[in-house]
Design an enzyme around this catalytic site. Structure first.
Site, PDB file in Angstrom:
ATOM      1  N   ASN A   1      -1.955   8.670   7.791  1.00 22.61           N
ATOM      2  CA  ASN A   1      -1.431   7.205   8.255  1.00 22.61           C
ATOM      3  C   ASN A   1      -1.931   7.299   9.503  1.00 22.61           C
ATOM      4  O   ASN A   1      -1.776   6.151   9.884  1.00 22.61           O
ATOM      5  CB  ASN A   1       0.456   7.704   8.105  1.00 22.61           C
TER       6      ASN A   1
ATOM      7  N   GLN B   1       0.485  -1.407  -0.081  1.00 17.94           N
ATOM      8  CA  GLN B   1       0.217  -0.244  -0.195  1.00 17.94           C
ATOM      9  C   GLN B   1       0.687   1.424  -0.159  1.00 17.94           C
ATOM     10  O   GLN B   1       2.232   1.297  -0.144  1.00 17.94           O
ATOM     11  CB  GLN B   1      -1.036   0.036   1.599  1.00 17.94           C
ATOM     12  N   ALA B   2       0.472   2.287  -0.420  1.00 17.39           N
ATOM     13  CA  ALA B   2       1.029   3.661  -0.307  1.00 17.39           C
ATOM     14  C   ALA B   2       2.025   3.921   0.742  1.00 17.39           C
ATOM     15  O   ALA B   2       2.860   3.644   1.507  1.00 17.39           O
ATOM     16  CB  ALA B   2       0.346   4.839   0.037  1.00 17.39           C
ATOM     17  N   GLU B   3       0.931   4.016   2.411  1.00 12.27           N
ATOM     18  CA  GLU B   3       2.099   3.430   3.233  1.00 12.27           C
ATOM     19  C   GLU B   3       0.670   1.982   4.319  1.00 12.27           C
ATOM     20  O   GLU B   3       0.416   1.898   4.415  1.00 12.27           O
ATOM     21  CB  GLU B   3       1.276   4.736   4.024  1.00 12.27           C
ATOM     22  N   THR B   4       2.204   1.945   5.407  1.00  7.24           N
ATOM     23  CA  THR B   4       1.244   0.464   6.184  1.00  7.24           C
ATOM     24  C   THR B   4       1.596   1.016   7.726  1.00  7.24           C
ATOM     25  O   THR B   4       3.649   1.787   8.438  1.00  7.24           O
ATOM     26  CB  THR B   4       2.339  -1.176   6.219  1.00  7.24           C
TER      27      THR B   4
END
Length: 311
Positions: A92, A55-58
């Site tokens: 996030n 994903q874009a961020e975890t």
């Protein structure tokens, strides 16, 4: 041979669609709760897990640092799929707290209440605002300006595609982003970044990524459209960028473009078929508060695999 933990653990995770009311829209975020592990997971493992989710961020929910105040509910560490740790309180953080509250992992305060989070070494508040959550960011720090021609070239645009009423510059409310105003939504659609050039421009200005924004002619400004590019962190484009929404709101207010409301609605993600809406306002101390709702699309367990000890 590296020392490994045994046996293999399982940790809860979720996929949360942030700045959205329904699943499969907004900005997807993977969230992993590792607070119950005997030892904090090493950075190398968190990077591998972020790569697995892709994903874009975890975001990993970890125990607060020992030096944190007793009222810190949790510490968050966020990584891109490319392994870069990112900071700031945007999607996030919002998606992580939505899941923690919705599943009862952290008790949700009553409307108007708050909890304290730790991101990196900094603490900030998470606000409960009716059926939404608000992430309180830091006071804006206005950093270096960028050369407009270099910015236009990096975005694949012409100089006439830029709106120079807002000089391209880096603004930081927890994470630095280069804000670039473009002439209209057509110019925003035409953005075709040259990755290497964009990384150079952003780094020159101490910015993580580039936030291209169509402000329009209406005054005061109440709604804008935006796209965010961060190839330096392995993120070609992001559907919704809360950590850049705060800097934009602070910058427009500094220019006197927001009016007395000090509120802004940002549409983002249409170019990726992931429509998102970010609401942001300045509190009485002029700190940006990025507000939104989320939808949980997946809830499950992640096998840690053999996990090496230490960072």
């Amino acid at each position: 041979m590296p020392e490994h933990r045994s046996p293999v653990d399982h940790v809860p995770f979720a996929l949360v669609d942030v700045f959205a009311d329904t699943p499969l829209t907004g900005n997807p975020l993977a969230v992993v709760d590792v607070r119950h592990l005997d030892d904090a997971p090493p950075v190398a493992w968190m990077r591998k897990a972020a790569r697995e989710f892709n994903q874009a961020e975890t975001t990993f929910v970890v125990r607060p640092k020992a030096a944190a105040g007793g009222d810190v509910a949790a510490r968050l560490r966020s990584f891109t799929a490319g392994g870069t740790e990112v900071f700031g309180a945007g999607h996030n953080a919002l998606g992580a707290w939505w899941w923690l509250f919705e599943t009862g992992r952290v008790t949700r305060p009553e409307d108007g209440g708050r909890v304290t989070q730790q991101i990196g070494d900094r603490e900030s508040d998470v606000l409960v605002l009716g059926d939404a959550l608000g992430m309180v960011q830091e006071l804006a720090r206005f950093d270096r300006e960028a050369e407009p021609e270099a910015v236009a070239d990096a975005l694949g645009l012409r100089m006439e595609d830029l709106d120079l009423s807002l000089t391209p510059r880096s603004v930081d409310t927890g994470a630095g982003h280069l804000l670039v105003a473009v002439a209209d939504t057509a110019a925003l659609t035409r953005c075709a970044p040259e990755k290497a050039a964009l990384v150079r421009v952003a780094r020159t200005c101490h910015a993580q990524g580039v936030y291209a924004v169509a402000i329009g002619d209406e005054r005061p400004v109440a709604q804008v459209s935006a796209r965010f590019f961060n190839p330096g962190s392995g993120l070609d484009e992001d559907p919704a960028t809360g950590s850049a929404a705060g800097p934009l709101c602070a910058c427009l207010d500094r220019l006197g473009l927001l009016g007395t409301s000090k509120r802004l609605a940002i549409a983002q993600g249409e170019s990726m078929a992931r429509p998102s809406v970010i609401d942001v306002h300045l509190d009485h101390g002029s700190r940006p508060v990025v507000t939104g709702r989320c939808a949980i699309s997946v809830d499950g367990r992640l096998s840690t695999g053999p996990m090496p000890r230490g960072e």
